[in-house]
Design an enzyme around this catalytic site. Structure first.
Site, PDB file in Angstrom:
ATOM      1  N   ASP A   1      -3.004  -5.420 -18.510  1.00  0.00           N
ATOM      2  CA  ASP A   1      -1.825  -4.219 -18.308  1.00  0.00           C
ATOM      3  C   ASP A   1      -2.050  -3.644 -20.029  1.00  0.00           C
ATOM      4  O   ASP A   1      -0.943  -3.072 -20.354  1.00  0.00           O
ATOM      5  CB  ASP A   1      -0.673  -4.715 -18.294  1.00  0.00           C
TER       6      ASP A   1
ATOM      7  N   ARG B   1     -14.148 -16.541 -10.389  1.00  0.00           N
ATOM      8  CA  ARG B   1     -13.554 -15.267 -10.384  1.00  0.00           C
ATOM      9  C   ARG B   1     -14.545 -14.309 -10.680  1.00  0.00           C
ATOM     10  O   ARG B   1     -14.665 -12.963 -10.140  1.00  0.00           O
ATOM     11  CB  ARG B   1     -12.505 -15.107 -11.471  1.00  0.00           C
TER      12      ARG B   1
ATOM     13  N   GLU C   1       7.011   5.714  -8.848  1.00  0.00           N
ATOM     14  CA  GLU C   1       5.693   5.582  -9.045  1.00  0.00           C
ATOM     15  C   GLU C   1       4.808   6.649  -8.125  1.00  0.00           C
ATOM     16  O   GLU C   1       3.861   6.954  -8.673  1.00  0.00           O
ATOM     17  CB  GLU C   1       5.384   4.173  -8.457  1.00  0.00           C
TER      18      GLU C   1
ATOM     19  N   HIS D   1       1.349   0.395 -13.118  1.00  0.00           N
ATOM     20  CA  HIS D   1       2.146  -1.026 -13.534  1.00  0.00           C
ATOM     21  C   HIS D   1       3.507  -0.593 -13.499  1.00  0.00           C
ATOM     22  O   HIS D   1       3.991   0.479 -14.252  1.00  0.00           O
ATOM     23  CB  HIS D   1       1.709  -1.359 -14.786  1.00  0.00           C
TER      24      HIS D   1
ATOM     25  N   ASN E   1      -4.884   1.768 -13.528  1.00  0.00           N
ATOM     26  CA  ASN E   1      -3.835   1.053 -12.746  1.00  0.00           C
ATOM     27  C   ASN E   1      -2.560   1.613 -12.832  1.00  0.00           C
ATOM     28  O   ASN E   1      -2.326   2.288 -13.902  1.00  0.00           O
ATOM     29  CB  ASN E   1      -3.948  -0.194 -13.471  1.00  0.00           C
TER      30      ASN E   1
ATOM     31  N   SER F   1       3.937   2.732 -15.421  1.00  0.00           N
ATOM     32  CA  SER F   1       3.004   3.458 -16.262  1.00  0.00           C
ATOM     33  C   SER F   1       1.703   3.690 -15.513  1.00  0.00           C
ATOM     34  O   SER F   1       1.389   2.854 -14.611  1.00  0.00           O
ATOM     35  CB  SER F   1       2.705   2.779 -17.680  1.00  0.00           C
TER      36      SER F   1
ATOM     37  N   ARG G   1      -4.843  -9.180  -8.746  1.00  0.00           N
ATOM     38  CA  ARG G   1      -5.659  -9.963  -9.056  1.00  0.00           C
ATOM     39  C   ARG G   1      -6.155  -9.418 -10.551  1.00  0.00           C
ATOM     40  O   ARG G   1      -6.531  -8.361 -10.762  1.00  0.00           O
ATOM     41  CB  ARG G   1      -7.067 -10.463  -8.366  1.00  0.00           C
ATOM     42  N   LEU G   2      -6.294 -10.563 -11.721  1.00  0.00           N
ATOM     43  CA  LEU G   2      -6.773  -9.989 -12.952  1.00  0.00           C
ATOM     44  C   LEU G   2      -8.139  -9.822 -12.528  1.00  0.00           C
ATOM     45  O   LEU G   2      -9.053 -10.379 -11.731  1.00  0.00           O
ATOM     46  CB  LEU G   2      -6.877 -11.346 -13.705  1.00  0.00           C
TER      47      LEU G   2
ATOM     48  N   GLY H   1       0.642  -1.126   0.046  1.00  0.00           N
ATOM     49  CA  GLY H   1      -0.104  -0.062  -0.001  1.00  0.00           C
ATOM     50  C   GLY H   1       0.802   1.271   0.114  1.00  0.00           C
ATOM     51  O   GLY H   1       0.304   2.211   0.519  1.00  0.00           O
ATOM     52  N   SER H   2       2.103   1.150  -0.539  1.00  0.00           N
ATOM     53  CA  SER H   2       2.865   2.650  -0.745  1.00  0.00           C
ATOM     54  C   SER H   2       2.194   3.721  -1.238  1.00  0.00           C
ATOM     55  O   SER H   2       2.441   4.563  -1.332  1.00  0.00           O
ATOM     56  CB  SER H   2       4.341   2.228  -0.809  1.00  0.00           C
TER      57      SER H   2
HETATM   58  C1  GAR Z   1       3.625  -1.503  -7.058  1.00  0.00           C
HETATM   59  O1  GAR Z   1       5.139  -1.348  -7.755  1.00  0.00           O
HETATM   60  C2  GAR Z   1       2.711  -1.664  -8.388  1.00  0.00           C
HETATM   61  O2  GAR Z   1       3.192  -0.692  -9.536  1.00  0.00           O
HETATM   62  C3  GAR Z   1       2.808  -2.884  -8.594  1.00  0.00           C
HETATM   63  O3  GAR Z   1       2.800  -3.544  -7.257  1.00  0.00           O
HETATM   64  C4  GAR Z   1       3.467  -2.642  -6.294  1.00  0.00           C
HETATM   65  C5  GAR Z   1       2.596  -2.266  -5.279  1.00  0.00           C
HETATM   66  O4  GAR Z   1       3.410  -1.574  -4.407  1.00  0.00           O
HETATM   67  N1  GAR Z   1       1.593  -3.255  -9.403  1.00  0.00           N
HETATM   68  C6  GAR Z   1       1.609  -4.234 -10.112  1.00  0.00           C
HETATM   69  O5  GAR Z   1       2.523  -5.034 -10.207  1.00  0.00           O
HETATM   70  C7  GAR Z   1       0.236  -4.394 -10.919  1.00  0.00           C
HETATM   71  N2  GAR Z   1       0.428  -5.424 -12.004  1.00  0.00           N
HETATM   72  P1  GAR Z   1       2.530  -0.695  -3.094  1.00  0.00           P
HETATM   73  O6  GAR Z   1       1.412  -1.917  -2.431  1.00  0.00           O
HETATM   74  O7  GAR Z   1       3.371  -0.519  -2.090  1.00  0.00           O
HETATM   75  O8  GAR Z   1       1.614   0.329  -3.514  1.00  0.00           O
END
Ligand code: GAR
Length: 214
Positions: free
Chosen positions: A142, A62, A171, A106, A104, A133, A88-89, A9-10
């Site tokens: 994605d 799902r 990010e 990514h 999203n 992105s 999750r997809l 969750g950063s």
């Molecule tokens: C982040 O790097 C995000 O871009 C990635 O997961 C991490 C979550 O970090 N997302 C994906 O890979 C989605 N396909 P966070 O929980 O610290 O925000």
């Protein structure tokens, strides 16, 4: 905004920090997760935001899980849905009606390195440039129209840990600055891709070192 997050969750925290600092004129109305123990839930509750987790194993498919998740999301009536580390997809049935207001983040320069372990993929490919992105969410993994990107160099000696840390640091401002444009209603999803101030973007907005879009 509603935020979907599976783990740390950063990125959610970056949004919350910008809101509490008064630099982002928006609000998080709910946080939703597919993992009961996701630290992202605790980050939300710590500032009084409602946080819900649903466990996929409690649902027969799902699609049934997705439907229950988005029933919960709909109860907070968000203008925007932010997937911030949601792993999750999502099926077309829940995505299609919401694509224009769901984004999203990514960790790659899309269309390079879709899916999981993007830092490992970049290192294995010998990439000299990597990054992150933000894109509108469509049913293609994605694969939705890309709004914005931030490039990050791959340095000699990098491993997954060092590279992912360098990307994650970028990010956070990328997500905050992109959400700012969405909250100002300057970005939208048109028939042929992303619109900025009503005009088609020639390519994704690029976040510069000063955290502004070039
Ligand atoms: C982040 O790097 C995000 O871009 C990635 O997961 C991490 C979550 O970090 N997302 C994906 O890979 C989605 N396909 P966070 O929980 O610290 O925000």
């Amino acid at each position: 905004m509603a935020v979907l997050a599976s783990g740390r969750g950063s990125n959610l925290q970056a949004l919350l920090d910008a809101i509490s600092a008064g630099t982002l004129d928006a609000g998080v109305v709910g946080v939703f997760s597919d993992r009961v123990g996701a630290p992202a839930l605790a980050r939300a509750r710590a500032v009084g935001i409602s946080a819900h987790a649903l466990s996929p194993r409690d649902y027969p498919s799902r699609d049934a899980f997705d439907a229950a998740l988005f029933d919960a999301v709909d109860t907070v009536a968000p203008d925007l849905i932010i997937c911030a580390g949601y792993m999750r997809l999502l099926g077309a049935a829940v995505v299609a009606p919401r694509s224009a207001r769901m984004i999203n983040i990514h960790p790659s320069l899309l269309p390079d390195f879709k899916g999981l372990r993007t830092h490992r993929q970049a290192l294995a490919a010998g990439a000299s440039r990597h990054g992150a992105s933000v894109h509108f969410v469509t049913a293609a993994l994605d694969g939705g129209p890309v709004i914005s990107q931030v490039p990050v160099p791959v340095l000699p000696g990098d491993d997954e840990t060092s590279l992912s840390a360098r990307v994650l640091e970028r990010e956070h401002p990328l997500l905050v600055e992109t959400v700012r444009l969405l909250a100002q209603r300057r970005i939208s999803l048109g028939d042929d891709g992303v619109l900025l101030d009503g005009r088609s973007l020639a390519g994704p907005l690029q976040l510069a070192a000063n955290n502004r879009f070039a």
